[in-house]
Design an enzyme around this catalytic site. Structure first.
Site, PDB file in Angstrom:
ATOM      1  N   TRP A  74      30.112  43.566  39.111  1.00  0.00           N
ATOM      2  CA  TRP A  74      31.389  43.205  39.731  1.00  0.00           C
ATOM      3  C   TRP A  74      32.187  44.463  40.026  1.00  0.00           C
ATOM      4  O   TRP A  74      31.665  45.302  40.805  1.00  0.00           O
ATOM      5  CB  TRP A  74      32.085  42.059  38.981  1.00  0.00           C
ATOM      6  CG  TRP A  74      32.592  42.253  37.575  1.00  0.00           C
ATOM      7  CD1 TRP A  74      33.900  42.342  37.194  1.00  0.00           C
ATOM      8  CD2 TRP A  74      31.812  42.292  36.370  1.00  0.00           C
ATOM      9  NE1 TRP A  74      33.979  42.448  35.818  1.00  0.00           N
ATOM     10  CE2 TRP A  74      32.737  42.418  35.299  1.00  0.00           C
ATOM     11  CE3 TRP A  74      30.465  42.260  36.086  1.00  0.00           C
ATOM     12  CZ2 TRP A  74      32.329  42.519  33.955  1.00  0.00           C
ATOM     13  CZ3 TRP A  74      30.057  42.354  34.755  1.00  0.00           C
ATOM     14  CH2 TRP A  74      30.976  42.481  33.722  1.00  0.00           C
ATOM     15  N   ASP A  75      33.364  44.691  39.483  1.00  0.00           N
ATOM     16  CA  ASP A  75      34.205  45.817  39.932  1.00  0.00           C
ATOM     17  C   ASP A  75      33.393  47.104  40.092  1.00  0.00           C
ATOM     18  O   ASP A  75      32.700  47.526  39.158  1.00  0.00           O
ATOM     19  CB  ASP A  75      35.305  46.119  38.909  1.00  0.00           C
ATOM     20  CG  ASP A  75      36.298  44.994  38.749  1.00  0.00           C
ATOM     21  OD1 ASP A  75      35.982  43.843  39.071  1.00  0.00           O
ATOM     22  OD2 ASP A  75      37.408  45.281  38.269  1.00  0.00           O
ATOM     23  N   SER A 165      37.660  48.253  34.145  1.00  0.00           N
ATOM     24  CA  SER A 165      37.647  49.135  35.316  1.00  0.00           C
ATOM     25  C   SER A 165      38.459  50.410  35.181  1.00  0.00           C
ATOM     26  O   SER A 165      39.366  50.531  34.351  1.00  0.00           O
ATOM     27  CB  SER A 165      38.158  48.373  36.533  1.00  0.00           C
ATOM     28  OG  SER A 165      37.216  47.415  36.876  1.00  0.00           O
ATOM     29  N   ARG A 248      45.613  47.948  32.682  1.00  0.00           N
ATOM     30  CA  ARG A 248      44.258  48.449  32.914  1.00  0.00           C
ATOM     31  C   ARG A 248      44.120  49.121  34.279  1.00  0.00           C
ATOM     32  O   ARG A 248      45.061  49.245  35.028  1.00  0.00           O
ATOM     33  CB  ARG A 248      43.263  47.287  32.813  1.00  0.00           C
ATOM     34  CG  ARG A 248      43.580  46.071  33.654  1.00  0.00           C
ATOM     35  CD  ARG A 248      42.557  44.943  33.374  1.00  0.00           C
ATOM     36  NE  ARG A 248      42.837  43.760  34.151  1.00  0.00           N
ATOM     37  CZ  ARG A 248      43.533  42.717  33.710  1.00  0.00           C
ATOM     38  NH1 ARG A 248      44.021  42.719  32.487  1.00  0.00           N
ATOM     39  NH2 ARG A 248      43.747  41.671  34.485  1.00  0.00           N
ATOM     40  N   ASP A 249      42.890  49.530  34.569  1.00  0.00           N
ATOM     41  CA  ASP A 249      42.433  49.970  35.891  1.00  0.00           C
ATOM     42  C   ASP A 249      43.070  51.285  36.368  1.00  0.00           C
ATOM     43  O   ASP A 249      43.665  51.359  37.453  1.00  0.00           O
ATOM     44  CB  ASP A 249      42.665  48.863  36.943  1.00  0.00           C
ATOM     45  CG  ASP A 249      42.020  47.531  36.572  1.00  0.00           C
ATOM     46  OD1 ASP A 249      41.199  47.504  35.636  1.00  0.00           O
ATOM     47  OD2 ASP A 249      42.343  46.517  37.219  1.00  0.00           O
ATOM     48  N   GLU A 341      46.069  44.200  40.536  1.00  0.00           N
ATOM     49  CA  GLU A 341      44.961  44.837  39.837  1.00  0.00           C
ATOM     50  C   GLU A 341      44.366  45.984  40.644  1.00  0.00           C
ATOM     51  O   GLU A 341      44.493  46.042  41.863  1.00  0.00           O
ATOM     52  CB  GLU A 341      43.864  43.804  39.577  1.00  0.00           C
ATOM     53  CG  GLU A 341      44.402  42.518  38.967  1.00  0.00           C
ATOM     54  CD  GLU A 341      43.343  41.778  38.197  1.00  0.00           C
ATOM     55  OE1 GLU A 341      43.243  42.016  36.992  1.00  0.00           O
ATOM     56  OE2 GLU A 341      42.627  40.965  38.799  1.00  0.00           O
TER      57      GLU A 341
HETATM   58  C1  FRU Z   1      39.313  42.785  38.369  1.00  0.00           C
HETATM   59  C2  FRU Z   1      39.467  42.866  36.873  1.00  0.00           C
HETATM   60  C3  FRU Z   1      40.007  44.201  36.463  1.00  0.00           C
HETATM   61  C4  FRU Z   1      39.407  44.389  35.104  1.00  0.00           C
HETATM   62  C5  FRU Z   1      38.066  43.707  35.221  1.00  0.00           C
HETATM   63  C6  FRU Z   1      37.571  43.040  33.990  1.00  0.00           C
HETATM   64  O1  FRU Z   1      38.182  42.098  38.782  1.00  0.00           O
HETATM   65  O2  FRU Z   1      40.294  41.837  36.408  1.00  0.00           O
HETATM   66  O3  FRU Z   1      41.398  44.238  36.469  1.00  0.00           O
HETATM   67  O4  FRU Z   1      39.328  45.752  34.806  1.00  0.00           O
HETATM   68  O5  FRU Z   1      38.195  42.752  36.242  1.00  0.00           O
HETATM   69  O6  FRU Z   1      36.351  42.398  34.179  1.00  0.00           O
END
Ligand code: FRU
Length: 491
Positions: A74-75, A165, A248-249, A341
């Site tokens: 995913w991310d 992330s 986060r991120d 995000e």
């Molecule tokens: C976006 C998210 C990010 C996080 C990750 C966790 O898809 O929510 O903010 O870091 O997924 O899986």
């Protein structure tokens, strides 16, 4: 802006720049976000797309290929320098992805507590149409030695950790030192999966080295994990204030207007106790005497105050990027949306764009919009940011019928567009290319990379380029470098 009959006008935003360490926070207001509904067609047949097509990602075919049989993906992010240019290394393109083991017996929806940062590589300089349909990425394995990320939580109570992330900085394109900024997560849960104490989210740095030869790419390091930022409850909401806080991120960059200073944007929430009904007239953002304005009391009575996203800013206090200080949030979305995000700072033609991703289901009561990318433009890294596209903020949504209930990615509303959750976690790359992951297309789960799309970005407007790729859809996982490292060895 003339406005749409029956709807309020968007807030006036000047785009004026303020000192990065100042205390001005731009607002993505309810008046702004309501422009999305204002531009949604109320009379499409159920399950179609009700939103302006130039702001919508073309539909992903249901027979999409997958990047890898063994890991959910995913991310995803790239190897970037301080200006967010994307580098190849010794002739290889490299990406970093949240991954989870497909063979471990849990499904895509359980991925978050099992997330580990993995990497993939492929030869640079090959056109998308000459690559395998799935992008041709070779899985390189996990980045962080198993368990090394747990050192950040020493002495605290937790039951499981995850790596969420962030971003990867190539510290100097002339050598191979890289700095990972990511979200180190620790959950403390009982056997039924309920939190005993709120999850800990720590923005963390770990240093490593990239290596490549003729056959493959590999990494060393990532053994030391330095906690950089925990939410302070003063500028950014923490777990004591809200067990569902978002923090986060991290994405780091240098501002050409402040050479030598390193900044970080990240996902946060406005500080304060959850459930305190305190959004203000400024958060609503209506112009004086707008006949379609809500009152503050009406908004508070709707419960919209549970949603208070903020895009955070921090500044590095040392050149090794291992000490950071919080600055005032750049943008708040109080009573608008709870999650902004993976924010990134995108600097183009002297304009500063903040792109961020958000969900339909994290909107506050009374405001609405699709899953996808939102964008804000100003004259500096801290500005009175103008939400892009009719003042709404929407840049690239999934095909969505805003007249129908959202449903979820794992339990679709049959009346909803079957691509309303087709993609998420978009990242805008040099040249306006946008990568993301596939979540659900016609009830088929993804866990793989989406076709890349291309945005035209002009001042405060954007449009999907339908001449790019096949009707606007480029190659799956086509994530090209736009720069080569200057340390290329002959092979
Ligand atoms: C976006 C998210 C990010 C996080 C990750 C966790 O898809 O929510 O903010 O870091 O997924 O899986």
């Amino acid at each position: 802006l003339t406005g749409v009959p029956g709807f309020p006008l968007p807030t006036i935003h000047t785009q004026q720049a303020y000192a990065p360490d100042g205390d001005f926070t731009a607002r993505w207001t309810r008046a702004d976000a309501l422009q999305i509904k204002a531009h949604s067609n109320p009379s499409v047949s159920a399950g179609q797309n009700s939103l302006p097509s130039q702001l919508i990602m073309p539909g992903i075919p249901a027979d999409f290929p997958t990047i890898n049989p063994d890991v959910w993906v995913w991310d995803t992010w790239t190897l970037i320098d301080k200006h967010a240019d994307q580098f190849s290394y010794n002739g290889w393109e490299v990406i970093f992805c949240l991954t989870a083991d497909k063979n471990a017996g849990y499904g895509f929806d359980d991925r978050h507590t099992h997330a580990r940062i993995g990497f993939f590589y492929r030869r640079a300089g090959i056109r998308a149409d000459q690559r395998p349909a799935n992008g041709g990425w070779i899985y390189g394995g996990l980045l962080i030695p198993e368990g090394a990320q747990e050192q950040v939580f020493k002495g605290t109570a937790y039951t499981i950790t995850a790596e969420w992330s962030g971003s990867m900085r190539l510290l100097d394109p002339r050598d191979n030192k890289v700095s990972l900024f990511y979200t180190d997560m620790a959950f403390n849960r009982d056997a039924s999966g309920q939190d005993i104490t709120p999850a800990q989210a720590v923005i963390t740095q770990s240093l490593g080295q990239i290596h490549a030869d003729f056959n493959h790419v590999w990494f060393t390091g990532f053994t030391t994990h330095t906690p950089l930022l925990r939410p302070d409850g003063v500028l950014y909401q923490n777990g004591a204030q809200n067990p569902y806080y978002n923090f986060r991120d991290p994405f780091t960059f240098e501002d050409p207007n402040h050479p030598g200073v390193n900044y970080m944007v990240f996902e946060g929430n406005t500080a304060g106790q959850r459930g305190v009904a305190n959004c203000t007239a400024e958060d609503l953002g209506y112009r004086p005497n707008d006949p379609h304005a809500e009152t503050v009391q009406q908004v508070l009575d709707s419960g919209a105050y549970y949603q208070k996203a903020a895009i955070g800013l921090a500044v590095a206090e040392d050149s090794s990027l291992s000490k950071w200080k919080f600055l005032t949030p750049l943008i708040s979305a109080n009573c608008v949306n709870d999650q902004t995000e993976r924010p990134q700072m995108y600097i183009k033609n002297g304009k500063y764009y903040i792109f961020t991703i958000s969900h339909r289901t994290t909107y506050a009561a009374g405001v609405d919009g699709p899953d996808g990318v939102y964008g804000f433009v100003g004259n500096g890294i801290r500005s009175d940011f103008q939400p892009m596209n009719y003042g709404s903020g929407l840049v690239l949504g999934n095909p969505t019928d805003l007249n129908q209930a959202a449903g979820t990615d794992y339990d679709a509303n049959p009346q909803q567009n079957p691509r309303a959750f087709q993609s998420y976690s978009h990242y805008v790359m040099p040249g306006g290319l946008v990568e993301s992951f596939i979540d659900t297309v016609e009830n088929r789960r993804g866990g793989t990379l989406s076709p890349t799309v291309k945005l035209g970005i002009h001042a405060d407007a954007s449009a999907v380029d339908l001449r790019y790729g096949n009707g606007g859809l480029g190659g799956y996982g086509d994530i090209p470098a736009n720069r080569a490292d200057t340390n290329v060895s002959a092979f």
